[in-house]
Scaffold this motif. Structure first.
Motif, PDB file in Angstrom:
ATOM      1  N   ALA A 170      45.986  36.983  18.052  1.00  0.00           N
ATOM      2  CA  ALA A 170      44.698  36.526  18.281  1.00  0.00           C
ATOM      3  C   ALA A 170      44.303  35.725  19.372  1.00  0.00           C
ATOM      4  CB  ALA A 170      44.447  35.517  17.025  1.00  0.00           C
ATOM      5  N   SER A 171      45.522  35.084  20.157  1.00  0.00           N
ATOM      6  CA  SER A 171      45.198  34.213  21.251  1.00  0.00           C
ATOM      7  C   SER A 171      45.057  35.217  22.617  1.00  0.00           C
ATOM      8  CB  SER A 171      46.266  33.061  21.409  1.00  0.00           C
ATOM      9  OG  SER A 171      47.481  33.780  21.325  1.00  0.00           O
ATOM     10  N   THR A 172      46.068  36.025  22.733  1.00  0.00           N
ATOM     11  CA  THR A 172      46.018  36.992  23.904  1.00  0.00           C
ATOM     12  C   THR A 172      44.799  37.756  23.717  1.00  0.00           C
ATOM     13  OG1 THR A 172      47.551  38.484  22.738  1.00  0.00           O
ATOM     14  CG2 THR A 172      48.497  36.879  24.205  1.00  0.00           C
ATOM     15  N   TRP A 173      44.422  38.217  22.557  1.00  0.00           N
ATOM     16  CA  TRP A 173      43.235  39.199  22.534  1.00  0.00           C
ATOM     17  C   TRP A 173      41.917  38.239  23.060  1.00  0.00           C
ATOM     18  CZ3 TRP A 173      38.796  38.149  19.825  1.00  0.00           C
ATOM     19  CH2 TRP A 173      37.830  39.269  19.778  1.00  0.00           C
ATOM     20  N   TYR A 174      42.049  37.091  22.606  1.00  0.00           N
ATOM     21  CA  TYR A 174      40.952  36.337  22.638  1.00  0.00           C
ATOM     22  C   TYR A 174      40.641  36.190  24.323  1.00  0.00           C
ATOM     23  CZ  TYR A 174      37.289  32.583  22.722  1.00  0.00           C
ATOM     24  OH  TYR A 174      36.102  31.816  22.904  1.00  0.00           O
ATOM     25  N   GLY A 175      41.674  35.998  24.951  1.00  0.00           N
ATOM     26  CA  GLY A 175      41.715  35.662  26.214  1.00  0.00           C
ATOM     27  C   GLY A 175      41.218  36.869  27.054  1.00  0.00           C
ATOM     28  N   PHE A 176      41.956  37.959  26.629  1.00  0.00           N
ATOM     29  CA  PHE A 176      41.219  39.409  27.224  1.00  0.00           C
ATOM     30  C   PHE A 176      39.899  39.511  26.902  1.00  0.00           C
ATOM     31  CE2 PHE A 176      40.398  43.807  25.260  1.00  0.00           C
ATOM     32  CZ  PHE A 176      40.129  44.313  26.692  1.00  0.00           C
ATOM     33  N   TYR A 177      39.437  39.328  25.881  1.00  0.00           N
ATOM     34  CA  TYR A 177      37.607  39.254  25.361  1.00  0.00           C
ATOM     35  C   TYR A 177      37.129  38.497  26.323  1.00  0.00           C
ATOM     36  CZ  TYR A 177      33.507  37.805  23.293  1.00  0.00           C
ATOM     37  OH  TYR A 177      32.429  37.536  22.702  1.00  0.00           O
ATOM     38  N   ARG A 178      37.369  37.300  26.395  1.00  0.00           N
ATOM     39  CA  ARG A 178      36.553  36.278  27.183  1.00  0.00           C
ATOM     40  C   ARG A 178      36.480  36.743  28.825  1.00  0.00           C
ATOM     41  NH1 ARG A 178      33.246  32.990  25.366  1.00  0.00           N
ATOM     42  NH2 ARG A 178      33.276  31.992  27.304  1.00  0.00           N
ATOM     43  N   ALA A 179      37.601  37.520  29.321  1.00  0.00           N
ATOM     44  CA  ALA A 179      37.714  38.064  30.860  1.00  0.00           C
ATOM     45  C   ALA A 179      36.810  39.317  30.733  1.00  0.00           C
ATOM     46  CB  ALA A 179      39.136  38.208  30.929  1.00  0.00           C
ATOM     47  N   LEU A 180      36.802  39.998  29.672  1.00  0.00           N
ATOM     48  CA  LEU A 180      36.056  41.176  29.675  1.00  0.00           C
ATOM     49  C   LEU A 180      34.468  40.944  29.568  1.00  0.00           C
ATOM     50  CD1 LEU A 180      36.371  44.377  29.579  1.00  0.00           C
ATOM     51  CD2 LEU A 180      36.265  44.234  26.966  1.00  0.00           C
ATOM     52  N   LYS A 181      34.185  39.795  28.845  1.00  0.00           N
ATOM     53  CA  LYS A 181      32.680  39.237  28.982  1.00  0.00           C
ATOM     54  C   LYS A 181      32.051  39.173  30.274  1.00  0.00           C
ATOM     55  CE  LYS A 181      29.762  36.619  25.906  1.00  0.00           C
ATOM     56  NZ  LYS A 181      29.616  35.719  24.755  1.00  0.00           N
ATOM     57  N   LEU A 182      33.123  38.685  31.001  1.00  0.00           N
ATOM     58  CA  LEU A 182      32.333  38.369  32.393  1.00  0.00           C
ATOM     59  C   LEU A 182      32.126  39.609  33.107  1.00  0.00           C
ATOM     60  CD1 LEU A 182      35.289  35.734  33.824  1.00  0.00           C
ATOM     61  CD2 LEU A 182      32.906  35.340  32.900  1.00  0.00           C
ATOM     62  N   ALA A 183      32.695  40.796  32.706  1.00  0.00           N
ATOM     63  CA  ALA A 183      32.297  41.967  33.354  1.00  0.00           C
ATOM     64  C   ALA A 183      31.392  42.936  32.650  1.00  0.00           C
ATOM     65  CB  ALA A 183      33.742  42.798  33.638  1.00  0.00           C
ATOM     66  N   ALA A 184      31.580  42.823  31.287  1.00  0.00           N
ATOM     67  CA  ALA A 184      30.701  43.826  30.383  1.00  0.00           C
ATOM     68  C   ALA A 184      29.840  42.913  29.536  1.00  0.00           C
ATOM     69  CB  ALA A 184      31.691  44.211  29.551  1.00  0.00           C
ATOM     70  N   GLY A 185      29.399  41.677  29.643  1.00  0.00           N
ATOM     71  CA  GLY A 185      28.365  40.928  28.940  1.00  0.00           C
ATOM     72  C   GLY A 185      28.381  41.403  27.377  1.00  0.00           C
ATOM     73  N   ASP A 186      27.523  41.553  26.999  1.00  0.00           N
ATOM     74  CA  ASP A 186      27.369  41.809  25.366  1.00  0.00           C
ATOM     75  C   ASP A 186      28.138  42.554  24.669  1.00  0.00           C
ATOM     76  OD1 ASP A 186      25.566  39.362  25.276  1.00  0.00           O
ATOM     77  OD2 ASP A 186      23.714  40.822  25.341  1.00  0.00           O
ATOM     78  N   LYS A 187      28.295  43.851  25.704  1.00  0.00           N
ATOM     79  CA  LYS A 187      29.116  44.902  25.233  1.00  0.00           C
ATOM     80  C   LYS A 187      31.057  44.767  25.189  1.00  0.00           C
ATOM     81  CE  LYS A 187      25.809  48.216  27.513  1.00  0.00           C
ATOM     82  NZ  LYS A 187      25.835  49.142  28.267  1.00  0.00           N
TER      83      LYS A 187
END
Length: 415
Positions: free
Chosen positions: A135-152
């Protein structure tokens, strides 16, 4: 004499219509949702299968198969037994006692700095720690990806097949993706933070090969300083806490594992997607494989360095760092390709400013996404490690778009 009007010809058939319909955003979103559900079910089934004999499957694998290495290493280190981490026999005996059932041979192939980074997980029992890790490593990945992909970002972070492959065994692909992708996105916004994220990659330095090339060519000196300070601090802390002998044992183990796992490819070659392993599976010797891998690494470094030197648009130079890393490193497994989600986003960004047909970018993105899902099966079926071939199109596309951007800039300057 005026000729009679000819009936209008029917419009030519639109050959790309089926492709356009297939790649309709709403259709792709539906496919992504379906895959998320299928992957979740498959994940639960796999976990259940790994508990036939206590926390093991009865045929050699424990539950949370690869995470057992991270947890065991951190647990031993926390309890003053760091010397056992790089003792093959002692390490395996402890893991066997943990599962209560004989399991296949596992090893700790990471530098001692990872013992520090994973220490908090060893404060929890093994199985709960696994879910906290995911959960924690996925969340870090998701937060970083949100900087690039926004709502997607949320859908992509769950639907990327590499995330599923990574989760099955509790690997570190999402953590690596968070550090690599997040760092690249913060290079110009928060250079010190970007450097810290890059410095944390000291636990997996073969996936940071293109970072020094990019940062030096791009003259990102604050990033370099922060990354170097972070890496040195982690190394120093591990020496102070665990003693220098642990690093000596790690270096010894590294040479053994390089021969057994990489050069001989015993047991895991089918999950490898590097040029080195491709050449080995084609029958090339170790020296030839290293030589061709070095050629690819030099080409990738030249392209990445030129892109950052010329200060290409961020999405192009960032994507080239990631794809170039894949082509440069001899050790690359399918679960490492979680960071391919960033490449997909940046490829779609590059498409908007390119004269190249959209179908090529769609194909390149599909190859990046599907590679971790099909690599092992394709390798087992063909006897070859064809993974690097999936990366050629994305690399060529990024090079072509970069060239387009430079020509356009030159035209504006001349005009």
């Amino acid at each position: 004499m005026t000729s009679a009007a000819q009936p209008a010809k029917p419009p030519a058939p639109q050959l790309r219509a089926p492709v356009t319909k297939l790649l309709d955003p709403e259709r792709l979103r539906l496919v992504a949702y379906c895959w998320i559900v299928v992957a979740a079910i498959a994940f639960v089934v796999e976990l259940v299968a790994r508990t036939r004999v206590g926390p093991a499957d009865g045929i050699g694998d424990p539950i949370c198969a690869d995470f057992i290495n991270y947890w065991t290493g951190a647990y031993l280190a926390l309890h003053g037994r760091a010397a056992e981490v790089y003792d093959f026999v002692a390490f395996h005996d402890f893991e066997t006692s943990l599962t209560g059932f004989q399991i296949d041979f596992h090893n700790y192939s990471y530098p001692p700095v990872l013992l520090l980074l994973t220490a908090p997980f060893a404060l929890l029992p093994y199985v709960p720690a696994f879910f906290v890790w995911l959960a924690s490593t996925w969340y870090g990945f998701y937060r970083a990806l949100k900087l690039a992909a926004g709502d997607k970002a949320l859908v992509l972070s769950l639907a990327a097949p590499a995330v599923f492959v990574n989760a099955l065994t509790g690997q570190n692909g999402t953590l690596t993706a968070a550090l690599l992708g997040g760092g690249l996105l913060l290079v110009d916004r928060r250079p010190a933070v970007a450097g810290i994220l890059f410095g944390l990659l000291i636990y997996k330095p073969h996936l940071a090969l293109m970072l020094p090339v990019a940062m030096i060519a791009g003259r990102r000196w604050r990033v370099i300083g922060a990354a170097g300070a972070t890496a040195l601090l982690l190394i120093a802390a591990s020496i102070v806490i665990f003693g220098p002998a642990v690093w000596v044992e790690y270096q010894h183990n590294l040479s053994v594992l390089r021969t057994v796992v990489l050069e001989d490819g015993a047991g895991v070659w089918h999950r490898m997607v590097s040029v080195f392993v491709l050449v080995r599976r084609l029958g090339g010797g170790v020296e030839l494989s290293y030589a061709l891998q070095a050629v690819c690494a030099v080409v990738a470094a030249l392209v990445v360095g030129w892109s950052w030197l010329r200060d290409d648009p961020a999405h192009i130079r960032n994507a080239l760092v990631l794809v170039g890393t894949c082509l440069a490193t001899p050790y690359l497994q399918d679960y490492d390709l979680v960071f391919g989600a960033f490449v997909v986003v940046w490829l779609k960004n590059a498409q908007q400013d390119s004269q190249i047909g959209a179908q090529w970018f769609d194909a390149g993105a599909a190859m990046v996404l599907l590679l971790p899902l099909v690599a092992a099966s394709l390798a087992s079926f063909t006897g070859l490690a064809l993974g690097p071939l999936f990366l050629i199109l994305p690399f060529v596309l990024l090079c072509a778009v970069a060239a387009e951007q430079r020509r356009a800039s030159s035209s504006v300057m001349v005009g």
